[in-house]
Design a protein around this motif. Structure first.
Motif, short mmCIF file in Angstrom:
data_model
loop_
_atom_site.label_atom_id
_atom_site.label_comp_id
_atom_site.label_asym_id
_atom_site.label_seq_id
_atom_site.Cartn_x
_atom_site.Cartn_y
_atom_site.Cartn_z
N GLY A 133 -10.02 6.45 -0.79
CA GLY A 133 -10.12 5.90 -2.14
C GLY A 133 -8.80 5.49 -2.75
N VAL A 134 -7.69 5.96 -2.19
CA VAL A 134 -6.37 5.61 -2.72
C VAL A 134 -5.87 4.36 -2.00
CG1 VAL A 134 -3.97 6.32 -2.98
CG2 VAL A 134 -5.80 7.97 -3.35
N VAL A 135 -5.50 3.34 -2.78
CA VAL A 135 -5.00 2.09 -2.19
C VAL A 135 -3.55 2.26 -1.76
CG1 VAL A 135 -4.55 -0.36 -2.61
CG2 VAL A 135 -6.59 0.72 -3.59
N CYS A 136 -2.70 2.70 -2.69
CA CYS A 136 -1.30 2.98 -2.38
C CYS A 136 -0.74 3.83 -3.53
CB CYS A 136 -0.48 1.69 -2.18
SG CYS A 136 -0.37 0.65 -3.66
N MET A 187 5.12 -0.68 -7.90
CA MET A 187 4.66 -0.21 -6.59
C MET A 187 5.73 -0.16 -5.52
SD MET A 187 1.11 -2.38 -6.51
CE MET A 187 0.25 -2.67 -8.06
N LEU A 188 6.83 -0.89 -5.72
CA LEU A 188 7.89 -0.94 -4.71
C LEU A 188 9.23 -0.60 -5.36
CD1 LEU A 188 6.84 -4.26 -2.93
CD2 LEU A 188 6.74 -1.97 -1.91
N PRO A 189 10.05 0.23 -4.71
CA PRO A 189 11.38 0.53 -5.24
C PRO A 189 12.17 -0.76 -5.45
CG PRO A 189 10.86 1.98 -3.40
CD PRO A 189 9.78 0.93 -3.44
N GLN A 190 13.00 -0.79 -6.49
CA GLN A 190 13.72 -2.00 -6.85
C GLN A 190 14.52 -2.59 -5.70
OE1 GLN A 190 13.47 -3.64 -9.87
NE2 GLN A 190 14.63 -5.24 -8.82
N VAL A 191 15.24 -1.71 -4.98
CA VAL A 191 16.08 -2.18 -3.87
C VAL A 191 15.22 -2.81 -2.78
CG1 VAL A 191 17.67 -1.48 -2.04
CG2 VAL A 191 17.88 -0.48 -4.33
N LYS A 192 14.10 -2.15 -2.46
CA LYS A 192 13.21 -2.66 -1.41
C LYS A 192 12.53 -3.96 -1.84
CE LYS A 192 11.12 -2.61 2.49
NZ LYS A 192 11.88 -2.98 3.69
N LEU A 193 12.12 -4.05 -3.10
CA LEU A 193 11.49 -5.26 -3.61
C LEU A 193 12.46 -6.44 -3.53
CD1 LEU A 193 9.27 -6.83 -5.04
CD2 LEU A 193 10.06 -5.88 -7.22
N HIS A 245 6.91 9.71 5.32
CA HIS A 245 6.36 10.28 4.10
C HIS A 245 6.74 9.41 2.90
CE1 HIS A 245 4.78 13.78 1.80
NE2 HIS A 245 5.58 13.29 0.86
N VAL A 246 8.03 9.02 2.82
CA VAL A 246 8.49 8.17 1.73
C VAL A 246 7.81 6.81 1.79
CG1 VAL A 246 10.50 7.00 0.71
CG2 VAL A 246 10.71 9.35 1.55
N LEU A 247 7.65 6.26 2.98
CA LEU A 247 7.02 4.96 3.15
C LEU A 247 5.58 4.98 2.64
CD1 LEU A 247 7.53 2.12 4.35
CD2 LEU A 247 6.56 2.96 6.48
N THR A 248 4.90 6.09 2.86
CA THR A 248 3.49 6.21 2.47
C THR A 248 3.31 6.54 1.00
OG1 THR A 248 2.90 6.96 4.70
CG2 THR A 248 1.31 7.40 2.95
N PHE A 249 4.08 7.53 0.52
CA PHE A 249 3.82 8.07 -0.82
C PHE A 249 4.84 7.66 -1.87
CE2 PHE A 249 1.99 11.09 2.28
CZ PHE A 249 0.67 11.06 1.88
N ASN A 250 5.90 6.91 -1.48
CA ASN A 250 6.92 6.47 -2.44
C ASN A 250 7.60 7.63 -3.15
OD1 ASN A 250 7.37 3.74 -2.32
ND2 ASN A 250 5.65 3.22 -3.65
N THR A 287 5.92 3.87 -7.54
CA THR A 287 7.25 4.41 -7.28
C THR A 287 7.43 5.79 -7.90
OG1 THR A 287 8.05 3.18 -9.21
CG2 THR A 287 8.36 2.16 -7.06
N SER A 288 6.57 6.14 -8.84
CA SER A 288 6.62 7.48 -9.44
C SER A 288 5.71 8.47 -8.71
CB SER A 288 6.24 7.42 -10.92
OG SER A 288 4.91 6.95 -11.07
N GLY A 289 5.03 7.99 -7.65
CA GLY A 289 4.16 8.87 -6.87
C GLY A 289 2.74 8.94 -7.35
N ARG A 290 2.37 8.09 -8.34
CA ARG A 290 1.00 8.10 -8.87
C ARG A 290 0.08 7.32 -7.94
NH1 ARG A 290 -1.69 4.43 -11.80
NH2 ARG A 290 0.21 3.26 -12.27
N ALA A 291 -1.10 7.87 -7.67
CA ALA A 291 -2.05 7.21 -6.78
C ALA A 291 -2.73 6.05 -7.50
CB ALA A 291 -3.10 8.21 -6.31
N ILE A 292 -2.80 4.90 -6.82
CA ILE A 292 -3.52 3.74 -7.35
C ILE A 292 -4.87 3.68 -6.65
CG2 ILE A 292 -3.55 1.23 -7.60
CD1 ILE A 292 -0.51 1.28 -7.47
N LYS A 293 -5.94 3.77 -7.43
CA LYS A 293 -7.29 3.74 -6.87
C LYS A 293 -8.25 3.15 -7.89
CE LYS A 293 -7.92 8.59 -8.20
NZ LYS A 293 -8.22 9.96 -7.71
#
Length: 316
Positions: free
Chosen positions: A93-96, A192-198, A65-70, A99-105
């Motif tokens: 329609g949603v690309v990804c 789009m990516l958490p700081q630690v993961k980026l 769930h976290v991997l998909t929706f951040n 990090t705040s959970g907002r849909a990018i489309k």
């Protein structure tokens, strides 16, 4: 009593644990027969075997769930642990997600054309004025490909064109001098990516950000490659970049032909490439305009004013 270790791979453990470890405390309350200890991205579990199995299944669903929706909310945890149906797939329609959970489309018809062109072609040119979302949307498509393991890496590049300041006069070493030119790419990735993961992905070279000059001699395979501000490349530079394309690679070239910072004696490689390559099979061209601008409403008015001035001067 048994003991197991669960590694939270590919996600930011901070999102999983919650603010002040609130999610972790919630899990402890939901699984009272287990002792749960967290350190970095590893969970150490001790306790009842039956609850251990249920905890492992719930943890994996939460990780996905976290991997998909951040993002992860308390109601999501409850739904997963109780076995209730949760949203598991990204809506059409949603690309990804940011990090705040907002849909990018896509927010306009031409932005949707960019997404469609990316899916249908291996190389896409996205041309349009500032604020049309061409760079941001392109990076979102690349992040999606990396998350879904369609691509092994993302490579982002920009020409380091001196706009008023000479590189030699800027402070610091070469990285310090170049980074300001690449900052817009960093900004989009951080959204789009958490700081630690980026940081982890950049250290492992899964995400690479480099000036255009650093592309010479490379073959770019199994990657999504984005060249931003391509209007500031010379024909030779852009030709060099386009021929770096390797197997299982997609390229997106973005630019704004109304903002060329090259000396007047040099031609823009982007304009030449659009003329030469537009009709080649496998190459998509998407032209965005003022109607696609998604920044402050004044940006549209500014772009319109400058375009009107350019047309008037051309007529003279």
């Amino acid at each position: 009593m048994i003991e197991k270790h669960i590694v939270l791979e590919d996600i930011d453990p901070v999102v999983f644990y919650g603010v002040g470890n609130s999610h972790l405390q919630m899990l402890k309350a939901l699984f009272p027969k287990l002792r749960i200890v967290a350190r970095d991205n590893v969970l150490r579990i001790i306790g009842d075997e039956e609850q251990m199995t249920a905890f492992e299944e719930s943890t994996e669903r939460m990780r996905q769930h976290v991997l998909t929706f951040n993002a992860l909310k308390e109601e999501d945890i409850l739904d997963i642990v109780k076995g209730r149906r949760t949203r598991s797939e990204v809506p059409d329609g949603v690309v990804c997600y940011t990090t705040s959970g907002r849909a990018i489309k896509a927010r306009s018809a031409n932005q949707q054309l960019l997404i469609d062109a990316y899916e249908q072609n291996d190389m896409v040119f996205a041309v349009g004025p500032a604020g049309t979302g061409k760079t941001y949307l392109s990076i979102a498509l690349a992040v999606k490909a990396l998350k879904e393991k369609v691509a092994k890496k993302i490579i982002l590049s920009r020409p380091a064109v001196e706009a008023g300041e000479k590189l030699g006069f800027l402070p610091g070493d070469m990285k310090d001098k170049i980074d300001p030119y690449l900052q817009p790419l960093y900004d989009a990735l951080e959204d789009m990516l958490p700081q630690v993961k980026l940081q982890d992905m950049m250290e492992k070279h899964q995400i690479q950000i480099a000036p255009l000059a650093f592309m010479r001699g490379r073959t770019l395979s199994d990657a999504v490659v984005i060249l931003d501000e391509a209007q500031n490349t010379t024909p030779a530079q852009l030709r060099m970049f386009l021929t770096r394309m390797g197997w299982n690679t997609k390229m997106i070239i973005t630019g704004d032909t109304s903002q060329i910072d090259l000396p007047h004696s040099q031609r823009s490689g982007l304009i030449e490439a659009l003329h030469l390559l537009s009709d080649i099979e496998g190459i998509g061209v998407v032209r965005l305009d003022q109607t696609d601008i998604v920044r402050h409403k004044l940006v549209t008015r500014i772009v319109n004013a400058y375009e009107a001035n350019d047309k008037a001067r051309a007529a003279e």
